[in-house]
Every structure is written in structure tokens, then in C-alpha cells.
Design a protein around this motif. Structure first.
Motif, mmCIF file in Angstrom:
data_model
loop_
_atom_site.group_PDB
_atom_site.id
_atom_site.type_symbol
_atom_site.label_atom_id
_atom_site.label_comp_id
_atom_site.label_asym_id
_atom_site.label_seq_id
_atom_site.Cartn_x
_atom_site.Cartn_y
_atom_site.Cartn_z
ATOM 1 N N HIS A 289 4.997 -55.299 50.039
ATOM 2 C CA HIS A 289 4.254 -54.093 49.712
ATOM 3 C C HIS A 289 5.255 -52.979 49.404
ATOM 4 O O HIS A 289 6.407 -53.031 49.864
ATOM 5 C CB HIS A 289 3.345 -53.677 50.856
ATOM 6 N N TYR A 290 4.804 -51.940 48.673
ATOM 7 C CA TYR A 290 5.721 -50.923 48.159
ATOM 8 C C TYR A 290 5.200 -49.506 48.380
ATOM 9 O O TYR A 290 3.994 -49.295 48.551
ATOM 10 C CB TYR A 290 5.955 -51.136 46.653
ATOM 11 N N ASP A 291 6.133 -48.555 48.352
ATOM 12 C CA ASP A 291 5.756 -47.148 48.298
ATOM 13 C C ASP A 291 5.514 -46.768 46.840
ATOM 14 O O ASP A 291 5.480 -47.632 45.954
ATOM 15 C CB ASP A 291 6.826 -46.259 48.942
ATOM 16 N N PRO A 348 3.043 -57.988 59.248
ATOM 17 C CA PRO A 348 4.298 -58.133 58.503
ATOM 18 C C PRO A 348 5.427 -58.565 59.422
ATOM 19 O O PRO A 348 5.456 -58.229 60.609
ATOM 20 C CB PRO A 348 4.539 -56.725 57.944
ATOM 21 N N VAL A 349 6.363 -59.313 58.865
ATOM 22 C CA VAL A 349 7.543 -59.701 59.637
ATOM 23 C C VAL A 349 8.568 -58.581 59.650
ATOM 24 O O VAL A 349 9.503 -58.596 60.462
ATOM 25 C CB VAL A 349 8.185 -60.976 59.065
ATOM 26 N N GLY A 350 8.421 -57.623 58.764
ATOM 27 C CA GLY A 350 9.330 -56.482 58.726
ATOM 28 C C GLY A 350 8.706 -55.302 58.020
ATOM 29 O O GLY A 350 7.889 -55.472 57.098
ATOM 30 N N THR A 351 9.046 -54.103 58.461
ATOM 31 C CA THR A 351 8.556 -52.888 57.810
ATOM 32 C C THR A 351 9.709 -51.910 57.605
ATOM 33 O O THR A 351 10.721 -51.959 58.316
ATOM 34 C CB THR A 351 7.457 -52.191 58.640
ATOM 35 N N TYR A 352 9.534 -51.021 56.609
ATOM 36 C CA TYR A 352 10.513 -49.990 56.295
ATOM 37 C C TYR A 352 9.795 -48.649 56.193
ATOM 38 O O TYR A 352 8.686 -48.566 55.645
ATOM 39 C CB TYR A 352 11.195 -50.265 54.958
ATOM 40 N N SER A 353 10.433 -47.623 56.693
ATOM 41 C CA SER A 353 9.944 -46.250 56.482
ATOM 42 C C SER A 353 11.079 -45.433 55.888
ATOM 43 O O SER A 353 12.248 -45.653 56.225
ATOM 44 C CB SER A 353 9.453 -45.634 57.787
ATOM 45 N N ASP A 363 16.330 -41.098 50.752
ATOM 46 C CA ASP A 363 17.482 -40.543 51.454
ATOM 47 C C ASP A 363 17.878 -41.448 52.611
ATOM 48 O O ASP A 363 19.047 -41.711 52.841
ATOM 49 C CB ASP A 363 17.155 -39.148 51.993
ATOM 50 N N THR A 364 16.864 -41.923 53.356
ATOM 51 C CA THR A 364 17.101 -42.822 54.475
ATOM 52 C C THR A 364 16.038 -43.910 54.485
ATOM 53 O O THR A 364 14.947 -43.750 53.946
ATOM 54 C CB THR A 364 17.067 -42.087 55.827
ATOM 55 N N LYS A 365 16.384 -45.028 55.126
ATOM 56 C CA LYS A 365 15.455 -46.146 55.310
ATOM 57 C C LYS A 365 15.601 -46.651 56.733
ATOM 58 O O LYS A 365 16.696 -47.015 57.157
ATOM 59 C CB LYS A 365 15.767 -47.263 54.319
ATOM 60 N N THR A 366 14.513 -46.666 57.486
ATOM 61 C CA THR A 366 14.526 -47.165 58.851
ATOM 62 C C THR A 366 13.882 -48.542 58.883
ATOM 63 O O THR A 366 12.778 -48.729 58.369
ATOM 64 C CB THR A 366 13.784 -46.211 59.801
ATOM 65 N N ILE A 367 14.585 -49.512 59.475
ATOM 66 C CA ILE A 367 14.171 -50.912 59.472
ATOM 67 C C ILE A 367 13.580 -51.260 60.827
ATOM 68 O O ILE A 367 14.143 -50.931 61.878
ATOM 69 C CB ILE A 367 15.367 -51.827 59.155
ATOM 70 N N SER A 368 12.445 -51.971 60.807
ATOM 71 C CA SER A 368 11.699 -52.206 62.041
ATOM 72 C C SER A 368 12.386 -53.160 63.003
ATOM 73 O O SER A 368 12.164 -53.092 64.216
ATOM 74 C CB SER A 368 10.313 -52.760 61.712
ATOM 75 N N CYS A 369 13.245 -54.063 62.505
ATOM 76 C CA CYS A 369 13.770 -55.117 63.380
ATOM 77 C C CYS A 369 14.567 -54.571 64.556
ATOM 78 O O CYS A 369 14.529 -55.126 65.649
ATOM 79 C CB CYS A 369 14.597 -56.116 62.583
ATOM 80 N N GLY A 371 15.277 -50.803 64.539
ATOM 81 C CA GLY A 371 15.267 -49.346 64.408
ATOM 82 C C GLY A 371 16.451 -48.791 63.663
ATOM 83 O O GLY A 371 16.684 -47.582 63.661
ATOM 84 N N THR A 372 17.213 -49.670 62.991
ATOM 85 C CA THR A 372 18.377 -49.233 62.226
ATOM 86 C C THR A 372 17.948 -48.283 61.113
ATOM 87 O O THR A 372 16.968 -48.530 60.407
ATOM 88 C CB THR A 372 19.087 -50.444 61.601
ATOM 89 N N THR A 373 18.682 -47.196 60.947
ATOM 90 C CA THR A 373 18.420 -46.261 59.845
ATOM 91 C C THR A 373 19.583 -46.291 58.871
ATOM 92 O O THR A 373 20.724 -46.031 59.252
ATOM 93 C CB THR A 373 18.229 -44.826 60.369
ATOM 94 N N ASN A 374 19.295 -46.655 57.639
ATOM 95 C CA ASN A 374 20.290 -46.675 56.575
ATOM 96 C C ASN A 374 20.276 -45.359 55.814
ATOM 97 O O ASN A 374 19.214 -44.782 55.586
ATOM 98 C CB ASN A 374 20.018 -47.826 55.605
ATOM 99 N N GLU A 375 21.452 -44.916 55.390
ATOM 100 C CA GLU A 375 21.577 -43.673 54.643
ATOM 101 C C GLU A 375 21.996 -43.997 53.205
ATOM 102 O O GLU A 375 22.991 -44.685 52.986
ATOM 103 C CB GLU A 375 22.601 -42.753 55.286
ATOM 104 N N TYR A 376 21.223 -43.500 52.254
ATOM 105 C CA TYR A 376 21.549 -43.671 50.837
ATOM 106 C C TYR A 376 22.521 -42.573 50.424
ATOM 107 O O TYR A 376 22.268 -41.383 50.646
ATOM 108 C CB TYR A 376 20.295 -43.584 49.977
ATOM 109 N N ILE A 377 23.642 -42.970 49.815
ATOM 110 C CA ILE A 377 24.672 -42.023 49.396
ATOM 111 C C ILE A 377 24.622 -41.881 47.876
ATOM 112 O O ILE A 377 24.693 -42.877 47.143
ATOM 113 C CB ILE A 377 26.076 -42.506 49.810
ATOM 114 N N TYR A 378 24.496 -40.636 47.388
ATOM 115 C CA TYR A 378 24.429 -40.370 45.947
ATOM 116 C C TYR A 378 25.636 -39.549 45.498
ATOM 117 O O TYR A 378 26.275 -38.880 46.294
ATOM 118 C CB TYR A 378 23.127 -39.632 45.601
#
Length: 378
Positions: A289-291, A348-353, A363-369, A371-378
Motif C-alpha cells: 500500500h502507498y501514500d 501487514p507484516v510491516g508498516t512505514y510512517s 524527510d523521515t521514515k519510521t519502520i515498524s519492525c 521503530g527505526t527512523t530513517n532520515e532522507y538526505i537531500y
């Protein structure tokens, strides 16, 4: 006496006919309005005017229905249609808005149908993606553990991940117009095997053959493939084994299926051409599923990388990693994955916010497995 009565009847009939002719002379017709508009227009932006033919000085216009209530504003006196709620003109949610309008001059009534096509607009990102920082090592997509990106002369040259079981390095050599060599080094728990694909082109810059080289700690294994293009498919034939791999495409030019001997991997997409399903010959699936926001990776896909990746991925599509965590459409999906499913029912086996920048990119993505938060660098 009889003559007089007959003449009176003729006179009455004549007057009646003349009266009907006068009523019939009223003209009221309307054309349908069919237009296109870019998504996210300005509120109150004029879209068009209902074209009416009438000999009346006063006309009244009114909505009978709108497919997206509140999207349109109608001037009841002029028939001008303008944007109401501009948020309803979002291509990711709706591709057409329609309405029916009634027009009357007080005596006669006619109708006009309105059809508005919403055009998908590509918004340029102010800054290209430079990488994704991650403080974890879990996820359900190939970029979840983070990714480093390197550019040469503005063209993506290499991507890599470091640390843990997912470490790798990928390099894309090019001649300024097209990719000529794909190199992948598996760095999981140290140095692993490397995989090289040398691409050969004809005079029309179409890939005609591929040389594959596996280097496993100095042990070299080589395969060569010839490529045949047909109307809705590409066939790669292993010259040594004569075994073909067929890549099927849908009407949008997206891969619908990889197939080799008794194995296959099928793909389905939504209206935005986001990958929504992968299914293999064992009926194992991954669904997505997508935003409604922009995926930044298509912006930086180098040269003919999309074409090249289709061919390279066909080589090992039957491996389980291609079902589970690879081939998730990262380079061409319009939007960002929010949920991953392993079957058609259940959770779902995984979710992202996500959080987003002003351009609508993550800007950021938090992974459900974890709670890791990834930061997008531009």
C-alpha cells in the motif's frame, strides 16, 4: 350562417397556430464542457463557461450533481465554472471530476454535462536525494537499512549499504548516454562474491547482449545472453544452456511477469503505476500500500537504468529475496510504501510512517519492525 361559422373556426384555428409558432421560436440548447486541468489548481481558478444558445435575456444555471461535491463553483447567472475545494483536484486520489448542470430561461430547460480530466503534474524536487541514514538494520524493502549515493557529473554512479548482513556496493558505469556496466559486490559479514554485467548495444542504443561474470573469491564463472525484442516481451537466452527467460510487459510498459522454465514472478500495479503485488509460482505473495506523496528515487534514476534493471533482475528473479525484499519498484513507484502484506488477508507484516518536506518528499521514515527512523538526505 353556415359560412360565417366556418370562417370563425378558420380564424380561431389560425390564431391558435400563430400562438404556438411564437412559443416554439424560443431557443435553448447547451453544449457539454470537456476540459483538462493540472492537479492542485488555485481556488477560484476559472475552468470554463457552459456554452448556451438562447434568445432569452435571462438564464439560470444550477448543479444537479457533482462527482466530487464541493470541487466546483458555478456562477448561476453566467454559467462560469471555477475551482471550489482545490484539495479535491489531487491526481493521486481522483483522475476525473464530472457534473451535470441544468439551464433554464424560466420556460424551457436544457442540460449540460461537465467532464474535467485531472492531469498528473510532476513536481521537481528542490534537491536530489543524496542518501538515507538509518540507525537500525531491519525492514522489508531494499533501502530500509539505509543507502549511500554517489554521483559523477550529476549522474548516479554508485549505491551502497554498510554494516550487518545487508552490506553491499553497487556501481553503474556509463558513457554519458547509457549504462555500460553493472557491478555488485556482496559485503555481508565481510567480502563476498561480486557480480558484473557488461552490456552491449547496437547502433540504436538498444541492448543486444549481456556478459555476466561471477567472481567468488577468485573462482570465475561466466554466462552470456542474447536478447530478442518482441511486441510485448523481451527474451533473454542463455547461450550455453539455450534456456530462455521471458520478460512480459503490460500496456504501460511495466513488467507483468518474469518466466523461466517452470518458475515465474508476476507483478500488478495500481492506477498510479505503483507496484501493488508480487506473486511467484508457489502462490507466495507480497502486497504493498502507498501514500499519496512523491517517491524521490525516480528523480535520480540514471540514464537508462530502468531498462537495464529489468534485464539484470531477470537473471535471478526466482531467488526468494526478489519476492521478499527486492524488486519492490523503488526506482519507478510514484509514491512511497506504507504497508507490506504477505497474504491477501490479515495484518501487514510491516508498516512505514513518514514526515515530508515542503515539496512533498519524505524527510523521515519510521519502520515498524523496531521503530527505526530513517532520515532522507537531500
Amino acid at each position: 350562417m353556415k359560412k360565417m361559422f366556418f370562417l370563425i373556426l378558420i380564424s380561431i384555428f389560425s390564431i391558435s397556430c400563430n400562438s404556438d409558432d411564437t412559443l416554439d421560436s424560443t431557443i435553448l440548447t447547451a453544449e457539454d464542457l470537456i476540459i483538462s486541468v493540472n492537479e492542485n489548481p488555485q481556488t477560484s481558478q476559472t475552468l470554463g463557461i457552459i456554452d448556451v444558445t438562447s434568445n432569452s435575456q435571462t438564464l439560470i444555471f444550477a448543479f444537479i450533481s457533482q462527482s466530487s461535491p464541493g470541487a466546483l463553483i458555478l456562477n448561476v447567472n453566467s454559467g462560469e465554472i471555477s475551482v471550489g475545494n482545490s484539495n479535491l483536484f489531487d491526481f493521486e486520489n481522483v483522475q476525473e471530476i464530472s457534473a451535470e448542470i441544468k439551464i433554464t430561461d424560466g420556460t424551457k430547460i436544457t442540460y449540460s454535462q461537465v467532464f474535467i480530466e485531472i492531469i498528473d503534474v510532476f513536481y521537481e524536487n528542490d534537491l536530489d536525494l543524496q542518501g538515507i541514514n538509518s540507525n537500525g538494520n531491519c525492514g522489508f524493502s531494499s533501502t530500509d537499512p539505509g543507502v549511500n549515493l554517489t554521483f559523477n557529473n550529476g549522474i548516479l554512479f554508485s549505491t551502497s549499504q554498510s554494516g550487518g548482513h545487508s552490506a553491499w556496493y553497487m556501481e553503474l558505469e556509463n558513457d554519458g548516454n547509457k549504462i555500460t556496466r553493472y557491478y555488485y559486490l556482496d559485503l555481508a559479514y565481510g567480502k563476498g562474491p561480486s557480480y558484473t554485467y557488461n552490456l552491449n548495444y547496437d547502433s540504436n542504443n538498444q541492448i543486444t547482449s549481456i556478459e555476466y561474470i561471477l567472481d567468488d573469491d577468485g573462482i570465475i564463472y561466466t554466462e552470456n545472453f542474447n536478447i530478442e525484442y518482441q511486441a510485448d516481451k523481451i527474451i533473454l537466452t542463455n547461450i550455453s544452456t539455450n534456456v530462455p527467460t521471458t520478460i512480459y510487459f503490460n500496456s504501460e510498459g511495466l513488467i507483468s511477469k518474469y518466466e523461466r522454465e517452470n518458475k515465474f514472478l508476476e507483478f500488478e500495479y495500481d492506477v498510479n503505476n505503483n507496484l501493488v503485488l508480487k506473486r511467484n509460482q508457489s502462490n507466495q505473495v507480497r502486497m504493498f500500500h502507498y501514500d499519496s506523496k512523491r517517491n524521490p528515487f525516480p528523480d535520480i534514476a540514471p540514464l537508462n537504468w530502468i531498462e537495464v534493471s529489468k534485464l539484470i533482475d531477470s537473471h535471478s528473479f526466482e531467488q526468494n529475496r526478489y519476492l521478499v525484499s527486492n524488486l519492490e519498484g523503488i526506482w519507478f513507484n510514484k509514491n512511497n510504501i506504507t504497508e507490506v502484506y504477505a497474504n491477501s488477508s490479515g495484518n501487514p507484516v510491516g508498516t512505514y510512517s513518514y514526515t515530508y518536506n515542503s515539496d512533498g518528499y519524505p524527510d523521515t521514515k519510521t519502520i515498524s519492525c523496531d521503530g527505526t527512523t530513517n532520515e532522507y538526505i537531500y
